[in-house]
Scaffold this motif. Structure first.
Motif, PDB file in Angstrom:
ATOM      1  N   VAL A  34       0.863  -1.186   0.000  1.00 30.08           N
ATOM      2  CA  VAL A  34       0.000   0.000   0.000  1.00 30.08           C
ATOM      3  C   VAL A  34       0.897   1.232   0.000  1.00 30.08           C
ATOM      4  CG1 VAL A  34      -1.729   1.305   1.281  1.00 30.08           C
ATOM      5  CG2 VAL A  34      -1.868  -1.191   1.173  1.00 30.08           C
ATOM      6  N   SER A  40      -1.420   9.139   7.723  1.00 36.59           N
ATOM      7  CA  SER A  40      -0.196   8.337   7.753  1.00 36.59           C
ATOM      8  C   SER A  40      -0.003   7.566   9.063  1.00 36.59           C
ATOM      9  CB  SER A  40       1.022   9.213   7.447  1.00 36.59           C
ATOM     10  OG  SER A  40       1.001   9.640   6.105  1.00 36.59           O
ATOM     11  N   ASP A  59       1.613   5.095   0.244  1.00 37.22           N
ATOM     12  CA  ASP A  59       1.087   6.314   0.843  1.00 37.22           C
ATOM     13  C   ASP A  59       1.859   7.494   0.259  1.00 37.22           C
ATOM     14  OD1 ASP A  59       0.209   8.381   2.428  1.00 37.22           O
ATOM     15  OD2 ASP A  59       1.186   7.685   4.264  1.00 37.22           O
ATOM     16  N   ILE A 107      -3.637   7.140  -1.770  1.00 38.36           N
ATOM     17  CA  ILE A 107      -3.251   5.795  -1.350  1.00 38.36           C
ATOM     18  C   ILE A 107      -3.501   4.840  -2.504  1.00 38.36           C
ATOM     19  CG2 ILE A 107      -3.559   3.997   0.378  1.00 38.36           C
ATOM     20  CD1 ILE A 107      -2.618   6.755   1.452  1.00 38.36           C
ATOM     21  N   LYS A 145       5.802   4.402   2.234  1.00 37.58           N
ATOM     22  CA  LYS A 145       5.579   5.838   2.373  1.00 37.58           C
ATOM     23  C   LYS A 145       6.473   6.598   1.383  1.00 37.58           C
ATOM     24  CE  LYS A 145       5.513   7.438   6.547  1.00 37.58           C
ATOM     25  NZ  LYS A 145       4.215   8.141   6.457  1.00 37.58           N
ATOM     26  N   LEU A 175      -2.340   4.581   9.032  1.00 33.87           N
ATOM     27  CA  LEU A 175      -1.882   3.507   8.155  1.00 33.87           C
ATOM     28  C   LEU A 175      -0.710   2.752   8.777  1.00 33.87           C
ATOM     29  CD1 LEU A 175      -2.061   5.330   4.696  1.00 33.87           C
ATOM     30  CD2 LEU A 175      -3.568   3.507   5.509  1.00 33.87           C
ATOM     31  N   LEU A 222       3.274  -1.123   4.116  1.00 32.56           N
ATOM     32  CA  LEU A 222       3.033   0.287   3.833  1.00 32.56           C
ATOM     33  C   LEU A 222       4.306   0.917   3.287  1.00 32.56           C
ATOM     34  CD1 LEU A 222       1.219   2.821   4.019  1.00 32.56           C
ATOM     35  CD2 LEU A 222       2.102   3.152   6.350  1.00 32.56           C
TER      36      LEU A 222
END
Length: 322
Positions: free
Chosen positions: A79, A94, A81, A133, A112, A97, A110
């Motif tokens: 995923v 954030s 971000d 996202i 980022k 998540l 995640l």
């Protein structure tokens, strides 16, 4: 692919734009070059420093994008971000998540990405606003949303993605099994309220709960379908077994015909209920005919539109009307 409730339209549009249009492998050559020529005296920004390679949250740059996002997504859900330091909603989303990723124990990762530090990644995804996202699986975007959604909606979105991808990405199931349990089903507290009311037999409270969901989210199909079922259950619960006899005794009594049709549906005699009301349509005109038609169409909504019984009854209704 499914979307978080309340953002289905924007999510669907974003997913359609991403699907087949984003070639993530296009960053590979630039990433290789960046790794060969790092900035003097410092590692690439956002390259995951301070994070383990197998961690559930990684900071990603253009140089690490291929390994941390594309390659990793061949095994498990990633995923992405897309955020920035100046973005207020990002500061809400954030941390949420990150918390959810930690709870998942590696079932998804995640990634980022600071869009200011990595503008070419932002351009690659065609980002119009942040936070954005994007879910990546098998090296390609599969779903997306923008904005800081509430936690229940994000949990639901993630759960549905994991369910859809579990058999395709071996890392998901492996992480879940290592955690010692199957993922918990995500419950929306608003639906739980309605279901609890149904368990108590309180149809009015259940109906009110579903109506509140639809007031907030008019496009929520789950709530709409549930509301149709609850309204029917409440109505049918007031019909006694004598409805059939009353309807047979007086075909012109519309109240009796409608009640009898409800009773038949509740008893599983679907075709009988449909036929009863189609015959009533043929015998009536004006407001009475419209009343019967609306009641019958409402009964159709209790079933899958592809149900053969519904399709046949719709054809018969059209013939009776025209």
């Amino acid at each position: 692919m499914t979307h978080p409730r309340g953002s289905a339209a924007s999510s669907a549009a974003m997913s359609a734009a991403l699907s087949g249009a984003v070639d993530l492998s296009g960053l590979k050559a630039r990433a290789d070059a960046a790794r060969q020529q790092p900035a003097a005296g410092a590692p690439p920004r956002g390259g995951g420093e301070g994070q383990s390679a197998g961690g559930s949250v990684v900071e990603v740059s253009e140089a690490s994008f291929q390994a941390e996002v594309v390659d990793r997504s061949m095994e498990t859900l990633v995923v992405v971000d897309l955020w920035a330091e100046w973005c207020g909603p990002c500061k809400q989303l954030s941390p949420l998540l990150e918390k959810l990723a930690a709870e998942a124990n590696g079932a998804w990762v995640l990634a980022k990405i600071d869009v200011d530090a990595n503008p070419r990644i932002s351009q690659l995804f065609g980002v119009q606003s942040i936070p954005t996202i994007v879910a990546i699986a098998g090296g390609q975007p599969v779903d997306a949303f923008s904005g800081a959604l509430p936690e229940p909606q994000i949990r639901e979105w993630l759960a549905k993605l994991l369910d859809a991808l579990r058999d395709q990405l071996p890392g998901i199931r492996a992480a879940e099994q290592a955690g010692g349990a199957e993922p918990e089903e995500v419950e929306d507290p608003r639906f739980t309220e309605a279901e609890d009311a149904l368990d108590r037999g309180d149809y009015a409270a259940a109906q009110a709960a579903y109506e509140r969901i639809l007031d907030a989210e008019p496009a929520n199909e789950l709530a709409r379908a549930a509301l149709v079922q609850v309204r029917f259950a409440a109505r049918a619960g007031e019909v006694d077994a004598g409805a059939l006899a009353r309807a047979e005794a007086d075909p012109a009594d519309l109240d009796a015909q409608l009640a009898a049709a409800d009773f038949e549906i509740a008893q599983g005699s679907v075709e009988g209920a449909f036929t009863r009301l189609i015959d009533a349509v043929r015998r009536t005109a004006g407001d009475e005919r419209n009343r019967v038609r609306e009641h019958l169409v409402g009964l159709f909504e209790l079933f899958d539109p592809a149900d053969d019984r519904v399709a046949s009854a719709r054809r018969q209704l059209a013939s009776a009307l025209y």
